[in-house]
Design a protein around this motif. Sequence first.
Motif, short mmCIF file in Angstrom:
data_model
loop_
_atom_site.label_atom_id
_atom_site.label_comp_id
_atom_site.label_asym_id
_atom_site.label_seq_id
_atom_site.Cartn_x
_atom_site.Cartn_y
_atom_site.Cartn_z
N PHE A 432 0.85 -1.19 0.00
CA PHE A 432 0.00 0.00 0.00
C PHE A 432 0.89 1.24 0.00
O PHE A 432 1.81 1.36 0.82
N PRO A 433 0.65 2.20 -0.90
CA PRO A 433 1.56 3.36 -1.03
C PRO A 433 1.66 4.17 0.25
O PRO A 433 0.64 4.50 0.88
N ALA A 434 2.89 4.53 0.61
CA ALA A 434 3.11 5.32 1.82
C ALA A 434 2.47 6.70 1.70
O ALA A 434 1.96 7.25 2.68
N GLU A 435 2.49 7.26 0.47
CA GLU A 435 1.94 8.60 0.28
C GLU A 435 0.45 8.65 0.61
O GLU A 435 -0.04 9.61 1.20
N VAL A 436 -0.27 7.60 0.23
CA VAL A 436 -1.71 7.57 0.51
C VAL A 436 -1.95 7.40 2.00
O VAL A 436 -2.80 8.07 2.59
N ALA A 437 -1.20 6.50 2.64
CA ALA A 437 -1.35 6.30 4.09
C ALA A 437 -1.05 7.57 4.86
O ALA A 437 -1.73 7.91 5.83
N TRP A 438 -0.03 8.30 4.39
CA TRP A 438 0.34 9.54 5.07
C TRP A 438 -0.76 10.59 4.94
O TRP A 438 -1.08 11.31 5.88
N ARG A 471 10.15 7.56 5.75
CA ARG A 471 10.79 8.64 5.00
C ARG A 471 9.92 9.89 4.98
O ARG A 471 10.40 11.01 5.18
N LEU A 472 8.63 9.71 4.75
CA LEU A 472 7.71 10.84 4.73
C LEU A 472 7.64 11.52 6.10
O LEU A 472 7.55 12.76 6.18
N ALA A 473 7.68 10.73 7.16
CA ALA A 473 7.65 11.31 8.50
C ALA A 473 8.88 12.16 8.76
O ALA A 473 8.79 13.25 9.34
N GLN A 474 10.03 11.68 8.30
CA GLN A 474 11.26 12.45 8.47
C GLN A 474 11.21 13.74 7.66
O GLN A 474 11.61 14.81 8.14
N GLU A 475 10.71 13.66 6.43
CA GLU A 475 10.60 14.85 5.59
C GLU A 475 9.65 15.87 6.21
O GLU A 475 9.91 17.08 6.19
N ALA A 476 8.55 15.38 6.77
CA ALA A 476 7.58 16.29 7.41
C ALA A 476 8.20 16.97 8.62
O ALA A 476 7.97 18.17 8.85
N ALA A 477 8.97 16.21 9.39
CA ALA A 477 9.61 16.80 10.57
C ALA A 477 10.61 17.88 10.16
O ALA A 477 10.70 18.94 10.78
N GLN A 478 11.37 17.60 9.08
CA GLN A 478 12.33 18.60 8.61
C GLN A 478 11.62 19.84 8.08
O GLN A 478 12.03 20.97 8.34
#
Length: 948
Positions: A432-438, A471-478
């Motif tokens: 399942f795509p991470a982008e959709v879950a995010w 990876r998305l969580a890290q990018e969001a935090a940055q």
Amino acid sequence: MAASLAAAARRLRRAIRRSPAWRGPSHRPLSSEPPAAKASAVRAAFLNFFRDRHGHRLVPSASVRPRGDPSLLFVNAGMNQFKPIFLGTVDPRSEMAGFRRVANSQKCVRAGGRHNDLEDVGRDLSHHTFFEMLGNWAFGGEYFKEEACSMAWELLTQVYGIPTERLWVSYFDGDPKAGLEPDLETRDIWLSLGVPATRVLSFGPQENFWEMGNTGPCGPCTEIHYDLAGGVGAPQLVELWNLVFMQHNREADGSLQPLPQWHVDTGMGLERLVAVLQGKHSTYDTDLFSPLLHAIQQGCRAPPYLGRVGVADEGRTDTAYRVVADHIRTLSVCISDGVFPGMSGPPLVLRRILRRAVRFSMEILKAPPGFLGSLVPVVVETLGDAYPELQRNSAQISNLVLEDEAAFLASLERGRRIIDRTLRTLGPSDMFPAEVAWSLSLSGDLGLPLDMVELMLEEKGVQLDSTGLERLAQEAAQHQARQAEPVQKQGLWLDVHALGELQRQGVPPTDSSPKYNYSLRPNGSYEFGTCEAQVLQLYTEDGTAVASVGKGQRCGLLLDRTNFYAEQGGQASDRGYLVRVGQEDVLFPVARAQVCGGFILHEAVAPECLQIGDQVQLHVDKAWRLACMAKHTATHLLNWALRQTLGPGTEQQGSHLNPEQLRLDVTTQTALTPEQLRAVENTVQEAVQQDKPVYMEEVPLALTAQVPGLRCLDEVYPDPVRVVSVGVPVAHALDPASQAALQTSVELCCGTHLLRTGAVGDLVIIGDRQLSKGTTRLLAITGEQAQQARELGQNLAQEVKAATERLSQGSRDVAEALRLSKDIGRLIEAVDTSVMPQWQRRELLATLKMLQRRANTAIRKLQMGQAAKKTQELLERHLKGPLIVDTVSAESLSGAMPTFTAEAWALAVCSHMGGKAWGSRVVAQGTGSTTDLEAALSTARAYALSQL
């Protein structure tokens, strides 16, 4: 005998270190005493004991919103509101500065941040996100170890009647690495009170040395424990009360230094105490929770609560009971204190708490929609007498809980649809795509907890791309770190030792009254007087006190008096310069002024030598000060105008102003409409145009307590306090019979203000956004900046009007229609980014987006007509032959329908056939396999129609 005692002590130390929770349901009473009083009586007995027997002052609980402490998400201990005393920074004119011995019951929330019990709530019988901390304090050596221990023992054994044989105590065993000796004084005090040596245990710094944080006041502590076993088998000890003796200060380098003044800070959880006194093995079995558990059962028709944990809790029914009961208490208390569910910081934590409660109530207890809000009156009934703000805000709490619960359920249903739609595009082995879950998560658009998303996917047998999600969580935090408001560089500061030394020397607080010495000339200009002062102390950049500073040295100056405004109350610090008396041609630039425990520290750069005893003359930057005065008076007018427009329930949550702009955070039920924003501006403009006088006067704090409509914040105010009243003399405004504070702006405020409102010139709200559900942040400018913003808004409005007329006239061909669409797009960007009235921005953007839709529709119609014409031409030109070879101009494709691309169309069709596609916006190709060609063609048609 000695060996067996030592072995027993070692076992007990291990038991205490494990801090056992309540072990589970049991019907054996914890005490042979008759059942104790209700929780409300236990709380009252604590407060009455310290007030009546030991002369303590009772102070109200602080809000769970930390007051001026960015290190905390929520108030999580009783001592938080007294930090200024521990740090030596308390305003000497404030009521708090007079505190010597006080007691209270403090509302505490431990969710998010360093102390986070959220995920543990429900799993056992003791964890809570909201709890009440009973505490007593002694400041400045009012009393210390002997009195604190004696009072605690007296209350527990004589007032509450806890058998002495059920109580154990621990004390600090020292820390050789830090050079700290064992606290034998406390040990001997307990022995003198009759505690047997076998029940007096010693521990190291991990258990019995308390610290406020990485730096700051700290000291040894002694804990009182209760034996759940009651002499039957091995002791089962739980902590009841922690008594902290603040003797040291943890320095930035990790070392410990003695505090100038010693303090006592104690804390005892009411919930655990009540469980002991009511003979319960769980805090959830006390009358603090039983009304809620009963209401949950009645509202959900669930099986009765049995207090089970772990594997014994089949279906997690009892876990859900505990989660819902705890969380609705936390939600009610936080919302009553002005913390609303939102998207960042404490509001985001509260949003997670609410959605966790909805999940457990809905999924496990099968609660009906709107159930959570129905529990709010039960919380108010249980806690409202102790915390009246719950009673005052009961309706608002219920409404916010109901609204957010409904929004969550809607998001959940939408999330299920998105998951199903996404799954239809995936192959058998695709993750399942991470982008959709995010996008579904609390950090994304819909606000669904990620573990819920994972559970929904697990039920469908699909694995989530956890690597991509991380990876998305890290990018969001940055990204969040980059977008965060810049933290102002910490300037020179007086620490607890420097403040203690000044107090020891008898140095009086800085006389800052000259900052109010300014006047209005007949021509409308302001005259700011100078101020002569004496240098009392100099500090280097690292805070070291010195007798003199040399050329080029950055330093801190402490003077006996000043006309500089030190940053506080949301107003930026003054800047300017000082000169030595008799040497006026050498300027010492002053960058800022800060208040530290009543002392004003000026941050300056010395062009020449300066030493203690020098006489100096101070000059504030007049333009800077005047701009701040205009913004501050405008802030008061804006606050008043919001209440006039939106109603008296609109409360200020915070503000900040500098010469450039002002920021005001207020409580609002919903986002402000353009009409409301415009009405607020008009109300301010009217007050400005009337050029009302602004009255300022210092009055006793007690006179302001019962004035209807008087605006004040959750802050510690000095006594006497300064009152700022627009258009009405202060004496008249404070007369309760006059009702004047309901009709004009009257606030407690230490800031500097205009003497007449006319100098504000104009006010324009240039931005608004909801920080959280129920809290709106407004940005505004004044004076010439505001006039320029209005002019720009009018110019853009004219351009939008012209674009509307062009669209109404129609386009001759696709190229002309595309140019208009691009012009509208550029206008949207200009309106969105320009400094202009926010009400006008919102109206113009709504108009432009409507125009954009109409323009796109016109383009599609022209293109379809053009395509039909071109097709007819091709057919006429190629009447014969099995195929058509010709050219079609791609000019019309370059700017049309950006979402309907050839590549996306091909991908939609080929994915349906289990294949893949590639290409560009204009042309694409793909492969796939299917036995139902008509179904593939239907997919192609359906996709095209959905995009047109």
